[in-house]
Design a protein around this motif. Structure first.
Motif, PDB file in Angstrom:
ATOM      1  N   HIS A   1       1.731   3.922  -3.188  1.00  0.00           N
ATOM      2  CA  HIS A   1       1.403   5.352  -3.102  1.00  0.00           C
ATOM      3  C   HIS A   1       2.631   6.228  -3.301  1.00  0.00           C
ATOM      4  O   HIS A   1       2.523   7.358  -3.772  1.00  0.00           O
ATOM      5  CB  HIS A   1       0.737   5.650  -1.759  1.00  0.00           C
ATOM      6  N   ASN A   2       3.810   5.704  -2.931  1.00  0.00           N
ATOM      7  CA  ASN A   2       5.038   6.460  -3.176  1.00  0.00           C
ATOM      8  C   ASN A   2       5.305   6.601  -4.665  1.00  0.00           C
ATOM      9  O   ASN A   2       5.811   7.632  -5.136  1.00  0.00           O
ATOM     10  CB  ASN A   2       6.237   5.774  -2.501  1.00  0.00           C
TER      11      ASN A   2
ATOM     12  N   ILE B   1       0.834  -1.210   0.000  1.00  0.00           N
ATOM     13  CA  ILE B   1       0.000   0.000   0.000  1.00  0.00           C
ATOM     14  C   ILE B   1       0.867   1.258   0.000  1.00  0.00           C
ATOM     15  O   ILE B   1       0.721   2.141  -0.849  1.00  0.00           O
ATOM     16  CB  ILE B   1      -0.937   0.027   1.231  1.00  0.00           C
ATOM     17  N   LYS B   2       1.780   1.335   0.971  1.00  0.00           N
ATOM     18  CA  LYS B   2       2.640   2.518   1.105  1.00  0.00           C
ATOM     19  C   LYS B   2       3.565   2.682  -0.098  1.00  0.00           C
ATOM     20  O   LYS B   2       3.728   3.792  -0.632  1.00  0.00           O
ATOM     21  CB  LYS B   2       3.461   2.408   2.393  1.00  0.00           C
TER      22      LYS B   2
ATOM     23  N   SER C   1      -7.815   1.820   0.426  1.00  0.00           N
ATOM     24  CA  SER C   1      -9.131   2.391   0.127  1.00  0.00           C
ATOM     25  C   SER C   1     -10.254   1.409   0.424  1.00  0.00           C
ATOM     26  O   SER C   1     -11.414   1.788   0.495  1.00  0.00           O
ATOM     27  CB  SER C   1      -9.211   2.809  -1.349  1.00  0.00           C
TER      28      SER C   1
ATOM     29  N   LYS D   1      -5.376   3.520  -6.102  1.00  0.00           N
ATOM     30  CA  LYS D   1      -6.175   2.967  -5.000  1.00  0.00           C
ATOM     31  C   LYS D   1      -5.748   1.526  -4.741  1.00  0.00           C
ATOM     32  O   LYS D   1      -5.467   0.778  -5.679  1.00  0.00           O
ATOM     33  CB  LYS D   1      -7.674   2.978  -5.347  1.00  0.00           C
TER      34      LYS D   1
ATOM     35  N   LYS E   1       2.789   6.017  -7.180  1.00  0.00           N
ATOM     36  CA  LYS E   1       1.618   6.629  -7.815  1.00  0.00           C
ATOM     37  C   LYS E   1       0.643   7.081  -6.717  1.00  0.00           C
ATOM     38  O   LYS E   1      -0.181   6.275  -6.250  1.00  0.00           O
ATOM     39  CB  LYS E   1       0.923   5.616  -8.737  1.00  0.00           C
ATOM     40  N   PRO E   2       0.755   8.313  -6.257  1.00  0.00           N
ATOM     41  CA  PRO E   2      -0.064   8.798  -5.128  1.00  0.00           C
ATOM     42  C   PRO E   2      -1.569   8.623  -5.304  1.00  0.00           C
ATOM     43  O   PRO E   2      -2.294   8.465  -4.323  1.00  0.00           O
ATOM     44  CB  PRO E   2       0.306  10.286  -5.052  1.00  0.00           C
ATOM     45  N   ASP E   3      -2.033   8.646  -6.560  1.00  0.00           N
ATOM     46  CA  ASP E   3      -3.480   8.577  -6.805  1.00  0.00           C
ATOM     47  C   ASP E   3      -4.015   7.155  -6.926  1.00  0.00           C
ATOM     48  O   ASP E   3      -5.232   6.959  -7.024  1.00  0.00           O
ATOM     49  CB  ASP E   3      -3.840   9.351  -8.079  1.00  0.00           C
TER      50      ASP E   3
ATOM     51  N   GLU F   1      -2.398   2.565   6.678  1.00  0.00           N
ATOM     52  CA  GLU F   1      -1.361   2.677   5.651  1.00  0.00           C
ATOM     53  C   GLU F   1      -1.881   3.349   4.382  1.00  0.00           C
ATOM     54  O   GLU F   1      -1.105   3.679   3.490  1.00  0.00           O
ATOM     55  CB  GLU F   1      -0.800   1.291   5.310  1.00  0.00           C
ATOM     56  N   GLY F   2      -3.204   3.504   4.296  1.00  0.00           N
ATOM     57  CA  GLY F   2      -3.764   4.208   3.140  1.00  0.00           C
ATOM     58  C   GLY F   2      -4.604   3.381   2.199  1.00  0.00           C
ATOM     59  O   GLY F   2      -4.890   3.806   1.068  1.00  0.00           O
TER      60      GLY F   2
END
Length: 216
Positions: free
Chosen positions: A71-72, A67-68, A100, A78, A74-76, A97-98
């Motif tokens: 996002h590092n 997950i982390k 969705s 899911k 590709k921030p967008d 951890e972010g």
């Protein structure tokens, strides 16, 4: 169309999920990975991936760590976790951890498809089975909290009797006659009940008694 990267190390499971998702015209499985590292490599070299549907237990890089890292890169993007683990710790960690979304592998095809669409639209999703489980826990905590509150306050039989008569709408004089007690004694019981329960007035006292099951 929602572009999905499927990260699952078991071939049979991955193929089954791919087939289920393929039944919806709005979802396309754009890639497959057998571990978190492969998933990262795929999104690094491919544009347009909207959602990663990932298992938690994968070799080299697990779903939570993915997950982390995702996002590092590709921030967008899911990430929706699909797992057999219904432990609160995993669910909480995933969302912290972010993630969705979090789905159990027992989820229906319809719910899985709905969750991906909901997440793509910007929402968060927790599968119905886990949602119900958590609601039941909250409900039980609430019941236990009420029980603890009641058990911490000791009422005499006379106070409970007075409380029932207050709820029936009797005045101090009427209660005095009914219980063969002086009006001053009734007033003392009423004041004691208000102080013990922390109620501001008679209406709040009755509400407390109803909520805590002292009177029906």
């Amino acid at each position: 169309m929602i572009q999905v990267l499927l990260a699952e190390d078991h071939n049979i499971v991955r193929n089954g999920i791919k087939m289920l998702l393929g039944s919806d015209k709005e979802i396309h499985v754009a890639g497959e990975a057998t571990n978190g590292k492969e998933a990262l490599d795929f999104i690094s070299g491919n544009e347009g991936i909207d959602v990663i549907l990932a298992d938690i237990n994968m070799p080299e890089l697990d779903g939570i760590s993915l997950i982390k890292e995702a996002h590092n890169l590709k921030p967008d993007i899911k990430v929706v976790i699909l797992s057999m683990h219904d432990n609160d710790k995993y669910v909480s960690q995933a969302f912290q951890e972010g993630a969705s979304g979090y789905l159990l592998k027992s989820v229906s095809a319809d719910e899985m498809i709905f969750s991906l669409k909901h997440v793509k639209a910007g929402g968060k999703y927790l599968c119905s089975e886990l949602s119900i489980k958590m609601l039941e826990k909250l409900s039980q905590k609430s019941v236990n909290s009420v029980s603890e509150n009641v058990s911490n306050i000791e009422f005499s039989m006379r106070e409970i009797e007075v409380l029932h008569l207050i709820a029936d709408g009797l005045t101090n004089s009427e209660m005095s006659e009914k219980l063969f007690l002086s009006k001053r004694t009734i007033e003392g019981h009423r004041q004691s009940l208000i102080e013990k329960t922390g109620s501001k007035n008679t209406a709040a006292l009755i509400r407390y008694a109803v909520l805590n099951g002292i009177i029906n």
